[in-house]
Design a protein around this motif. Structure first.
Motif, short mmCIF file in Angstrom:
data_model
loop_
_atom_site.label_atom_id
_atom_site.label_comp_id
_atom_site.label_asym_id
_atom_site.label_seq_id
_atom_site.Cartn_x
_atom_site.Cartn_y
_atom_site.Cartn_z
N LEU A 247 0.84 -1.20 0.00
CA LEU A 247 0.00 0.00 0.00
C LEU A 247 0.87 1.25 0.00
CD1 LEU A 247 -2.73 1.42 0.26
CD2 LEU A 247 -2.63 0.99 2.73
N ALA A 248 1.92 1.25 0.83
CA ALA A 248 2.83 2.39 0.91
C ALA A 248 3.50 2.65 -0.43
CB ALA A 248 3.88 2.16 1.99
N TYR A 249 3.92 1.59 -1.13
CA TYR A 249 4.59 1.75 -2.41
C TYR A 249 3.64 2.35 -3.45
CZ TYR A 249 7.25 0.77 -6.63
OH TYR A 249 7.93 0.90 -7.82
N THR A 250 2.39 1.88 -3.47
CA THR A 250 1.41 2.43 -4.41
C THR A 250 1.21 3.92 -4.17
OG1 THR A 250 0.23 0.32 -4.63
CG2 THR A 250 -1.00 2.31 -5.18
N ILE A 251 1.07 4.30 -2.90
CA ILE A 251 0.86 5.71 -2.56
C ILE A 251 2.09 6.54 -2.91
CG2 ILE A 251 0.57 7.30 -0.60
CD1 ILE A 251 -1.25 5.16 0.66
N TRP A 252 3.26 5.98 -2.69
CA TRP A 252 4.51 6.71 -2.94
C TRP A 252 4.70 7.03 -4.43
CZ3 TRP A 252 9.02 4.67 -5.43
CH2 TRP A 252 10.12 5.55 -5.42
N LYS A 253 4.32 6.11 -5.30
CA LYS A 253 4.65 6.27 -6.72
C LYS A 253 3.52 6.87 -7.56
CE LYS A 253 3.26 1.58 -8.20
NZ LYS A 253 2.20 1.98 -9.14
N THR A 254 2.30 6.93 -7.04
CA THR A 254 1.15 7.30 -7.87
C THR A 254 0.90 8.80 -7.87
OG1 THR A 254 0.16 5.15 -7.31
CG2 THR A 254 -1.26 6.79 -8.33
N ILE A 255 0.52 9.31 -9.04
CA ILE A 255 0.21 10.73 -9.22
C ILE A 255 -1.10 10.85 -10.00
CG2 ILE A 255 0.96 12.93 -10.22
CD1 ILE A 255 3.83 11.96 -9.96
N ASN B 125 -0.07 11.17 -4.84
CA ASN B 125 -0.83 10.45 -3.81
C ASN B 125 -0.18 10.62 -2.43
OD1 ASN B 125 -2.32 7.07 -3.86
ND2 ASN B 125 -2.76 8.86 -2.62
N LYS B 126 1.17 10.64 -2.41
CA LYS B 126 1.88 10.76 -1.13
C LYS B 126 1.58 12.10 -0.44
CE LYS B 126 6.10 12.34 -3.44
NZ LYS B 126 7.50 11.97 -3.79
N ASP B 127 1.35 13.16 -1.22
CA ASP B 127 1.03 14.45 -0.63
C ASP B 127 -0.30 14.39 0.12
OD1 ASP B 127 3.35 15.41 -1.69
OD2 ASP B 127 2.41 16.71 -3.19
#
Length: 222
Positions: free
Chosen positions: A155-163, A169-171
């Protein structure tokens, strides 16, 4: 006289409030969990690469759902006494219809409006219901964008890389975590803060690797 239109924000509405607010108060929901269990195709991701945003799930339903996904249990072992902190916004009655339309459009990607009681902490330190039947947008687990429980690392990786059109997404995650911390001396969210820590670790690792690559190139030029 009709009841005031009060909407409870537990996700982006905390740091990006609706228009025409005439009063707001921090509070929390009991018996629910806030989880990044909803795909975002139109704000923090795209149809091809959806991001993840929060929704509410009743605690008992989430426990049953997680139990049916064997790999999810170790990633979601958070305290049973966690509550969902957010903000209850009272909308100017003159603009109620306009704000309802605005929110319906903003939350169109799988969310349904429900009514919930908002709890708070009295000056004496006791829990009490501060608002009855506030409106709240919930992504029920039957909607097409509901993805359910995922391992925290994944889940963390998806949020980190997605825009998406609304930004990285990380923002969204970082702003939400920061905003929840600022709501009240009592506000806390184990899942949210654990996820924030995982994504910040990915940020640090990526930054370290980028610096190593730059240092290996003469004069820092690629």
């Amino acid at each position: 006289m009709s009841e005031p239109f009060v909407v409870f924000g537990y996700g982006s509405l905390i740091f990006k409030p609706p228009p025409h607010v005439i009063a707001q108060v921090p509070g929390f929901l009991k018996g629910y969990v806030r989880r990044f269990a909803q795909k975002s195709h139109d704000h923090r991701g795209t149809p091809e690469n959806p991001g993840r945003v929060v929704t509410l799930v009743h605690k008992e339903d989430w426990d049953k759902f997680s139990a049916s996904v064997s790999y999810a249990l170790p990633s979601d072992a958070f305290p049973d006494d966690d509550v969902v902190w957010g903000v209850a916004y009272t909308i100017d009655p003159a603009y109620e219809a306009e704000v309802r339309d605005y929110l319906d459009y903003r939350e169109k990607d799988g969310y349904t409006m429900e009514t919930l009681d908002i709890h708070g902490i009295s000056p004496e330190g006791a829990e009490t219901i501060i608002i009855y039947n506030a409106f709240c947008y919930v992504g029920r687990n039957g909607n097409p964008s509901f993805i359910g429980s995922e391992p925290l690392d994944s889940l963390a990786y998806t949020i980190w890389k997605t825009i998406g059109p609304s930004g990285p997404n990380k923002d969204y995650l970082f702003k939400l975590a920061e905003s929840v911390r600022e709501l009240s001396p009592d506000s806390y969210d184990s899942h949210l803060f654990a996820l924030e820590e995982h994504v910040k670790k990915l940020e640090q690792e990526h930054s370290s690797h980028s610096n190593i690559r730059l240092e290996s190139v003469p004069n820092g030029h690629a």
